[in-house]
Design a protein around this motif. Structure first.
Motif, short mmCIF file in Angstrom:
data_model
loop_
_atom_site.label_atom_id
_atom_site.label_comp_id
_atom_site.label_asym_id
_atom_site.label_seq_id
_atom_site.Cartn_x
_atom_site.Cartn_y
_atom_site.Cartn_z
N LEU A 57 0.79 -1.22 -0.01
CA LEU A 57 0.40 0.05 0.08
C LEU A 57 0.90 0.94 -0.03
O LEU A 57 0.44 2.23 0.60
N ALA A 58 2.03 1.28 -0.68
CA ALA A 58 3.05 2.21 -0.84
C ALA A 58 2.58 3.44 -1.50
O ALA A 58 3.28 4.49 -1.41
N ASP A 59 1.81 3.26 -2.45
CA ASP A 59 1.61 4.26 -3.56
C ASP A 59 0.65 5.53 -2.98
O ASP A 59 -0.05 5.33 -1.85
N PRO A 60 0.74 6.68 -3.47
CA PRO A 60 0.17 7.65 -2.71
C PRO A 60 -1.41 7.62 -2.87
O PRO A 60 -1.97 8.34 -1.92
N ALA A 61 -1.81 6.84 -3.61
CA ALA A 61 -3.37 6.57 -3.66
C ALA A 61 -3.81 5.81 -2.52
O ALA A 61 -5.33 5.91 -2.23
N SER A 62 -2.79 5.31 -1.89
CA SER A 62 -3.28 4.21 -0.71
C SER A 62 -3.39 4.81 0.74
O SER A 62 -3.25 4.09 1.51
N THR A 63 -3.15 6.10 0.96
CA THR A 63 -2.91 6.76 2.32
C THR A 63 -4.09 6.37 3.04
O THR A 63 -4.01 6.00 4.19
N THR A 64 -5.41 6.40 2.59
CA THR A 64 -6.57 6.07 3.57
C THR A 64 -6.43 4.57 4.02
O THR A 64 -6.49 4.11 5.21
N ALA A 65 -5.91 3.62 2.94
CA ALA A 65 -6.01 2.22 3.09
C ALA A 65 -4.82 2.25 4.11
O ALA A 65 -4.97 1.19 5.05
N ARG A 66 -3.69 2.73 4.17
CA ARG A 66 -2.63 2.61 5.12
C ARG A 66 -3.13 3.01 6.44
O ARG A 66 -2.54 2.48 7.46
N GLN A 67 -3.76 3.94 6.61
CA GLN A 67 -4.27 4.45 7.92
C GLN A 67 -5.06 3.43 8.57
O GLN A 67 -5.07 2.93 9.48
N VAL A 68 -6.06 2.92 7.82
CA VAL A 68 -6.87 1.78 8.27
C VAL A 68 -6.00 0.60 8.85
O VAL A 68 -6.41 0.14 9.88
N LEU A 69 -5.16 0.24 7.86
CA LEU A 69 -4.24 -0.89 8.17
C LEU A 69 -3.51 -0.44 9.40
O LEU A 69 -3.60 -1.54 10.33
N LEU A 70 -2.84 0.35 9.45
CA LEU A 70 -2.16 0.85 11.12
C LEU A 70 -3.18 0.75 11.96
O LEU A 70 -2.79 0.36 13.10
N ASP A 71 -4.18 1.24 11.81
CA ASP A 71 -5.39 1.33 13.00
C ASP A 71 -5.59 -0.10 13.51
O ASP A 71 -5.67 -0.36 14.97
N GLU A 72 -5.72 -0.88 12.71
CA GLU A 72 -5.99 -2.44 12.95
C GLU A 72 -4.82 -3.06 13.48
O GLU A 72 -4.95 -3.77 14.57
N ARG A 73 -3.66 -3.17 12.94
CA ARG A 73 -2.43 -3.90 13.19
C ARG A 73 -1.83 -3.21 14.35
O ARG A 73 -1.05 -4.00 15.40
N LEU A 74 -1.69 -2.25 14.85
CA LEU A 74 -1.07 -1.64 16.05
C LEU A 74 -1.97 -1.89 17.11
O LEU A 74 -1.38 -1.88 18.28
#
Length: 321
Positions: A57-74
């Protein structure tokens, strides 16, 4: 006198007993949090799994998906246990990480080559912060220079008491010119590093580096240069300056407590011993002596509270202090 590498009868790679660290009389700081409370192996494994998903999810368009991922995994127990033991707690750590990711811009100075590397460096360095959460930071350059808890490396080097090398940052225009000319004439003679801002270190850290340096010298082929240290203690003042210059200098940092160091890895590839040094450092991590963070050219090490008393005794035995 040689600094003992491990306790008598303890084979290499055997984890150290997880005993609470005891403050020495010379230091007035509160006792650090015991290092063995969270499962660090589980934490590192969970971080490794998270990094695979961050890469996807490293591309600029995936910012929201990265945030959701971190919310869950952390929130996963293995990760939350470590973050909860840091001064910021899991919520503060999450917000700081998201801010670091939002601000991230690749540049040649940063040890974070990409967004995944940034996340790795941040999360693994939280082990340092957890270990030393109650240790006071060196806030200014003046505090580093005046601290009785730090030793002048040059005094030891001149007496051949160091088993590692370093270079200082040039402080004059002439010095910077000489450094630049040397790099042009002999580009691979030394690692490409700015050098130490302060040639000072804690006694325990010196003993650790001497011990690693001796082990590295034993396993490396003849004519291999000694272990090379690129960074030691930093003030918080200097850490923020590095951030402004584009370096991935995390806050808070074990460097600002005097317990973290960076050692050169990439340069040793030209001597065929880069991987051997990496295995050596990871073995020290498995033994419970250090936390290791792969930062690309250099690897970041932080001394564990459990190993600190032994290396303090080793320093006193070797130096006759």
């Amino acid at each position: 006198m040689r600094v003992p590498s491990r306790s008598p009868g303890q084979p290499p790679g055997t984890p150290l007993a997880a005993a609470p660290a005891h403050r020495l009389p010379a230091e007035g700081a509160r006792q650090p949090v015991p290092a063995a409370t969270p499962d660090l192996d589980a934490y590192r494994a969970a971080v490794a799994d998270l990094l695979v998903e961050v890469t996807a999810l490293a591309d600029p368009a995936s910012t929201t998906a990265r945030q959701v991922l971190l919310d869950e995994r952390l929130r996963e127990p293995a990760i939350a246990a470590v973050l909860d033991a840091t001064p910021q707690g899991p919520i503060g750590a999450r917000e700081t990480l998201l801010l670091e990711m939002a601000r991230y811009r690749p540049n040649p100075r940063s040890s974070a080559a990409d967004l995944t590397a940034l996340v790795r460096i941040y999360l693994l360095s939280r082990i340092d912060v957890m270990w030393w959460r109650d240790a006071p930071a060196f806030r200014t350059d003046a505090q580093v220079q005046a601290s009785p808890d730090l030793v002048d490396l040059e005094w030891l080097r001149r007496r051949d008491l160091l088993r590692f090398r370093y270079q200082e940052q040039p402080v004059t225009l002439l010095g910077r010119g000489v450094r630049a000319a040397r790099r042009q004439l002999l580009p691979d003679a030394r690692p490409r590093t700015a050098g130490l801002r302060f040639r000072r270190a804690r006694r325990e850290v010196i003993a650790l580096l001497n011990d690693i340096g001796r082990e590295f010298a034993r396993l490396a082929p003849p004519a291999t240069p000694p272990l090379w240290v690129t960074s030691l203690v930093r003030s918080a003042e200097y850490q923020y300056q590095l951030r402004r210059l584009g370096y991935s200098a995390m806050v808070p940092s074990g460097h600002c407590l005097g317990y973290a160091v960076d050692v050169e890895l990439a340069w040793f590839a030209r001597f065929g011993v880069r991987d051997a040094l990496a295995h050596l450092l990871l073995a020290r991590q498995r033994a419970g002596e250090v936390n290791v963070v792969d930062e690309g050219q250099t690897w970041h090490l932080c001394l564990s509270p459990a190993a600190r008393p032994r290396f303090r005794r080793a320093y006193e035995a070797e130096m006759g202090a």
